[in-house]
Scaffold this motif. Structure first.
Motif, PDB file in Angstrom:
ATOM      1  N   THR A  16       0.826  -1.211   0.000  1.00 14.39           N
ATOM      2  CA  THR A  16       0.000   0.000   0.000  1.00 14.39           C
ATOM      3  C   THR A  16       0.854   1.252   0.000  1.00 14.39           C
ATOM      4  O   THR A  16       0.560   2.224  -0.705  1.00 14.39           O
ATOM      5  CB  THR A  16      -0.931   0.007   1.225  1.00 14.39           C
ATOM      6  N   HIS A  41       2.408   1.659  -3.548  1.00  8.78           N
ATOM      7  CA  HIS A  41       1.376   2.057  -4.509  1.00  8.78           C
ATOM      8  C   HIS A  41       0.937   3.509  -4.279  1.00  8.78           C
ATOM      9  O   HIS A  41       0.706   4.260  -5.233  1.00  8.78           O
ATOM     10  CB  HIS A  41       0.159   1.136  -4.412  1.00  8.78           C
ATOM     11  N   SER A  42       0.822   3.892  -3.021  1.00 10.00           N
ATOM     12  CA  SER A  42       0.386   5.253  -2.700  1.00 10.00           C
ATOM     13  C   SER A  42       1.392   6.297  -3.173  1.00 10.00           C
ATOM     14  O   SER A  42       1.024   7.331  -3.726  1.00 10.00           O
ATOM     15  CB  SER A  42       0.164   5.388  -1.187  1.00 10.00           C
ATOM     16  N   SER A  92       1.335   6.318  -7.115  1.00 10.79           N
ATOM     17  CA  SER A  92       0.120   6.859  -7.716  1.00 10.79           C
ATOM     18  C   SER A  92       0.112   8.385  -7.694  1.00 10.79           C
ATOM     19  O   SER A  92      -0.427   9.025  -8.605  1.00 10.79           O
ATOM     20  CB  SER A  92      -1.115   6.322  -6.987  1.00 10.79           C
ATOM     21  N   GLY A 117       2.977   3.212   6.824  1.00 10.64           N
ATOM     22  CA  GLY A 117       1.847   3.992   6.340  1.00 10.64           C
ATOM     23  C   GLY A 117       1.590   5.279   7.097  1.00 10.64           C
ATOM     24  O   GLY A 117       0.627   5.997   6.783  1.00 10.64           O
ATOM     25  N   ASP A 149       2.156  10.368   4.957  1.00  6.88           N
ATOM     26  CA  ASP A 149       1.169  10.544   3.890  1.00  6.88           C
ATOM     27  C   ASP A 149       1.872  10.977   2.600  1.00  6.88           C
ATOM     28  O   ASP A 149       2.434  12.068   2.538  1.00  6.88           O
ATOM     29  CB  ASP A 149       0.158  11.610   4.314  1.00  6.88           C
TER      30      ASP A 149
END
Length: 232
Positions: free
Chosen positions: A18, A21-22, A25, A90, A93
């Motif tokens: 995640t 990918h974050s 993206s 995570g 941000d």
């Protein structure tokens, strides 16, 4: 400028996909290196399966300092101009990355730290951890004359010169506060910018209650010793 996100990771199989990918993206032009710090779970494979990051597998667990230094060494040898440290749990941000990058691209600092506490947000820490942060802030203010609201934040960007410094030498465990003092004593410009942060997505933090007590003793002493060595 060539930019690299460095993600030190130890047993973050549940989160690493995640996080990668974050970042990709929102920032498709930024390269990512994951430093797998001797994980005993599927962190390495999970990161490789994304096809969006280079993975460096350390043969055993070096700790956060060794993993981060490995990332900086890779950034230095590969000719990157900006390196941004992002945690694998995570909390950092990716939408806030642009603030750190803008600080570097504008030449406003040599190291820009994303602070959870530079402005009022709903982010909360335990009382014990907040006490530790305040103690470290006070010590750093005494050693450098500058106030940092979030000296333990690992969400930070550095320029090419600092990449070289950290590739050559980086503090061992719980290195964030000590790294600030090192840069300040060397004459580098360190500043903070307010960022939004999340809580850990899943899994447990490696900082146990025992390690928290160790942290409260070790890090202030390390910061003070760094100052003494530089004064000498």
């Amino acid at each position: 400028m060539r930019k690299l996100v460095v993600i030190p990771a130890h047993n973050e199989e549940q989160n690493i996909r995640t996080v990668i990918h974050s970042v990709k993206s929102l920032h498709p032009d930024i390269k990512i290196v994951v430093v797998n710090d001797g994980s005993t779970d599927g962190t390495s494979m999970a990161a490789k399966q994304t096809g969006q990051a280079l993975v460096i597998d350390l043969p055993f667990n070096l700790g956060i300092g060794g993993a981060v230094q490995t990332g900086y060494l890779f950034a230095y040898r590969s000719g990157y101009d900006i390196a941004i440290q992002v945690d694998a749990d995570g909390q950092h941000d990716p939408a806030e990355l642009y603030k750190l990058i803008a600080c570097m691209e504008k030449g406003e600092a040599d190291c820009c730290i994303g602070s959870r506490f530079a402005r009022n947000t709903d982010y909360r820490q335990t009382r014990f951890r907040m006490l530790g942060i305040r103690i470290l802030s006070s010590i750093i203010r005494w050693t450098s004359g500058k106030r940092f609201t979030d000296p333990t934040s690992g969400f930070r960007a550095v320029n090419r010169s600092v990449i070289g410094v950290f590739a050559d030498d980086y503090p061992d465990d719980y290195p964030e506060a000590e790294a600030i003092v090192i840069l300040e004593r060397m004459g580098y410009r360190v500043r903070e910018t307010a960022v939004r942060m999340n809580y850990r997505m899943s899994g447990r933090s490696s900082i146990t209650p025992f390690k928290s007590v160790y942290y409260m003793i070790k890090v202030p002493l390390a910061v003070l010793m760094t100052r003494i060595r530089n004064v000498g």
